[in-house]
Design a protein around this motif. Structure first.
Motif, PDB file in Angstrom:
ATOM      1  N   UNK A   6       7.789  29.863  16.774  1.00 19.66           N
ATOM      2  CA  UNK A   6       8.644  28.828  16.173  1.00 19.66           C
ATOM      3  C   UNK A   6       9.825  28.402  17.032  1.00 19.66           C
ATOM      4  N   UNK A   7      10.496  29.354  17.646  1.00 17.31           N
ATOM      5  CA  UNK A   7      11.662  28.986  18.462  1.00 17.31           C
ATOM      6  C   UNK A   7      11.235  28.185  19.685  1.00 17.31           C
ATOM      7  N   UNK A   8      10.275  28.699  20.419  1.00 15.91           N
ATOM      8  CA  UNK A   8       9.804  28.009  21.616  1.00 15.91           C
ATOM      9  C   UNK A   8       9.250  26.640  21.268  1.00 15.91           C
ATOM     10  N   UNK A   9       8.499  26.557  20.178  1.00 16.05           N
ATOM     11  CA  UNK A   9       7.917  25.280  19.782  1.00 16.05           C
ATOM     12  C   UNK A   9       8.999  24.244  19.494  1.00 16.05           C
ATOM     13  N   UNK A  10      10.052  24.675  18.814  1.00 15.28           N
ATOM     14  CA  UNK A  10      11.113  23.732  18.453  1.00 15.28           C
ATOM     15  C   UNK A  10      11.912  23.295  19.678  1.00 15.28           C
ATOM     16  N   UNK A  11      12.147  24.227  20.605  1.00 17.45           N
ATOM     17  CA  UNK A  11      12.857  23.871  21.834  1.00 17.45           C
ATOM     18  C   UNK A  11      12.052  22.859  22.648  1.00 17.45           C
ATOM     19  N   UNK A  12      10.755  23.098  22.754  1.00 17.64           N
ATOM     20  CA  UNK A  12       9.901  22.151  23.482  1.00 17.64           C
ATOM     21  C   UNK A  12       9.864  20.788  22.785  1.00 17.64           C
ATOM     22  N   UNK A  14      12.282  19.542  20.965  1.00 15.79           N
ATOM     23  CA  UNK A  14      13.579  18.918  21.220  1.00 15.79           C
ATOM     24  C   UNK A  14      13.594  18.273  22.608  1.00 15.79           C
ATOM     25  N   UNK A  15      13.045  18.973  23.585  1.00 14.99           N
ATOM     26  CA  UNK A  15      13.002  18.432  24.956  1.00 14.99           C
ATOM     27  C   UNK A  15      12.252  17.099  24.986  1.00 14.99           C
ATOM     28  N   UNK A  16      11.176  16.998  24.218  1.00 17.50           N
ATOM     29  CA  UNK A  16      10.359  15.780  24.215  1.00 17.50           C
ATOM     30  C   UNK A  16      11.087  14.598  23.565  1.00 17.50           C
ATOM     31  N   UNK A  17      12.152  14.889  22.790  1.00 11.66           N
ATOM     32  CA  UNK A  17      12.912  13.797  22.183  1.00 11.66           C
ATOM     33  C   UNK A  17      13.680  12.997  23.227  1.00 11.66           C
ATOM     34  N   UNK A  29      21.077  20.199  30.552  1.00 13.66           N
ATOM     35  CA  UNK A  29      19.663  20.569  30.423  1.00 13.66           C
ATOM     36  C   UNK A  29      18.909  20.440  31.740  1.00 13.66           C
ATOM     37  N   UNK A  30      19.577  20.825  32.820  1.00 13.30           N
ATOM     38  CA  UNK A  30      18.943  20.895  34.128  1.00 13.30           C
ATOM     39  C   UNK A  30      19.250  19.754  35.064  1.00 13.30           C
ATOM     40  N   UNK A 340      21.477  10.590  20.823  1.00 18.08           N
ATOM     41  CA  UNK A 340      22.675  11.011  21.552  1.00 18.08           C
ATOM     42  C   UNK A 340      23.140  12.329  20.933  1.00 18.08           C
ATOM     43  N   UNK A 341      23.158  13.394  21.720  1.00 16.73           N
ATOM     44  CA  UNK A 341      23.571  14.695  21.230  1.00 16.73           C
ATOM     45  C   UNK A 341      25.066  14.891  21.479  1.00 16.73           C
TER      46      UNK A 341
END
Length: 468
Positions: A6-12, A14-17, A29-30, A340-341
């Motif tokens: 669940x954590x990894x899935x949600x982080x990935x 979020x990245x795709x957003x 974020x890099x 926008x975060x």
């Protein structure tokens, strides 16, 4: 057996957003590592650089080689006697500083606008506390750093103050000219600890505020907040200590991340080689677009001239404020929908942490989002301003730690002694500290946060712990 992560899935997810990151971390974020070839090589190989203390990579707890050299370069950059990489975040730096600077029972002045790690340190070290009254910008609804007036007022209430703990700048990027005051406090024999979490980039450009590092005994900087460092990467800078090496090792993992340490080394290198030019360019862009955004007459980007005399402002961030009657929390939610975060919201606005890695198109995105904002959708008739109260302290924070407690409904907690700190988050500043009496005003403020779906640490399902 679950096949979910669940954590990894949600982080990935979020990245795709593909959000515009105007919050921490400072590496965005890099993106911050893409400034030059060595940074790009680090970013591209990050997953393959997770290593431990093997020859010839030195040892953070007993540096003799490359880590020692990197920390000496860090001390040179900031002009301090000693400098340390901290991989547990600024929390470890704050705790190490507090334990090294003071002994149990010492009386310490503490700015109310402090991070919770400082309050935890007060409990663990069993210190007697005299709080410095908070300062509120009533018109803008902002916390301001204390002036010499509030500091000396608190000092006059002390019996035998041994030191002072201040936050500079605060979470809004606002500071106050207290340099002469710090010199005076040093002459009086007080030890000075500065939580400078948001000021790791200060003074690298003439367009940024003055650095405070030469005025304190211990300074903690969250490199990961504003520099191209990985999350948890911080610096502890020391000008006068007893045995801070021991305490830092005690509070810091014996398995330090070489990824974090490498990013800390890169952040120092970035400041030395690109900091002045890049921040000059960023602030030029920020100033240009702030004028355009303000002409939309929907939000107002804070300017230094909006602050009382003596205060300074970090121009590498935007503080967007709204007129009374509108919600900063709802503005954050709106900007999130616009991808926008924000860094954080407060009653009547939001904070955006800009960076030298922001391009013209990023400012255009902010502008376009504000232009499309329908103010009627972020109305809040139950406006909740920041708090400017110091509750009655009955017990020292450490004295309540082992006392029996009971849970009561927050609405029935008025007049009772809080077992724990009650901390509206953001910004993470205690409204009530352990050992203080919960007032009616404090309850109303906390209910305002709950009503706006914001967290108050220390409250569980509208129940709080109070001393029996």
């Amino acid at each position: 057996m679950s096949k979910k992560v669940p954590l990894l899935e949600e982080v990935l997810k979020y990245k795709k957003e593909n959000n515009l990151i105007l919050s921490m971390p400072g590496n965005k974020s890099g993106i911050g590592f893409l400034r030059d070839d060595i940074g790009k090589e680090f970013a591209l190989n990050m997953g393959f650089l997770d290593i431990t203390e093997v020859d010839p990579l030195d040892n953070l707890h007993a540096p003799e080689g490359i880590i020692k050299e990197a920390q000496e370069l860090l001390a040179e950059t900031y002009g301090v006697k000693k400098a340390y990489f901290v991989v547990n975040g600024s929390t470890a730096g704050n705790l190490a500083s507090i334990f090294d600077a003071f002994n149990e029972g010492d009386e310490v002045l503490v700015e109310r606008n402090c991070h919770k790690s400082v309050y935890n340190g007060l409990i663990l070290r069993k210190l007697k506390v005299k709080y410095i009254e908070p300062v509120i910008h009533e018109d803008k609804g902002l916390f301001l750093p204390p002036t010499e007036k509030e500091i000396y007022k608190a000092l006059d209430r002390c019996n035998n103050a041994r030191g002072i703990i201040l936050t500079y700048p605060n979470y809004f990027g606002i500071g106050y000219d207290i340099f002469d005051t710090l010199k005076d406090l040093k002459e009086r024999g007080l030890t000075i600890i500065i939580d400078g979490a948001h000021g790791a980039h200060y003074e690298i450009s003439e367009r940024l505020p003055k650095s405070i590092v030469s005025y304190a005994d211990y300074i903690v900087l969250s490199a990961h907040k504003t520099l191209p460092s990985l999350t948890q990467g911080s610096y502890l800078l020391v000008n006068n200590d007893k045995n801070v090496d021991f305490y830092l090792k005690a509070f810091m993992t014996t398995s330090p991340s070489y990824l974090i340490m490498s990013s800390l080394d890169y952040s120092r290198y970035y400041l030395d080689n690109y900091g002045e030019k890049d921040y000059d360019k960023l602030i030029g862009l920020a100033n240009k677009w702030s004028i355009k955004i303000n002409t939309l007459n929907k939000v107002s980007i804070l300017k230094e001239e909006d602050l009382p005399q003596g205060y300074n402002l970090d121009l590498s961030r935007y503080i967007l404020t709204l007129p009374k009657g509108y919600s900063g929390h709802k503005l954050l939610d709106y900007l999130r929908k616009m991808k926008i975060q924000c860094e954080m919201s407060f009653a009547c606005g939001v904070v955006l942490i800009l960076s030298p890695f922001n391009l013209e198109k990023d400012f255009e995105k902010i502008y376009n989002s504000i232009e499309k904002l329908d103010l009627s959708l972020i109305v809040d008739n139950q406006y909740q301003n920041y708090y400017s109260i110091i509750p009655e302290k009955v017990l020292e924070p450490y004295e309540v730690f082992d006392k029996d407690f009971e849970y009561v409904d927050i609405k029935k907690s008025i007049g009772k002694i809080s077992k724990e700190a009650l901390i509206p988050y953001p910004p993470g500043i205690p409204l009530i500290c352990g050992g203080e009496v919960i007032s009616k005003e404090a309850v109303e403020i906390m209910l305002g946060y709950i009503r706006n779906n914001k967290t108050v640490i220390g409250i569980e399902e509208e129940l709080v712990k109070v001393i029996k």
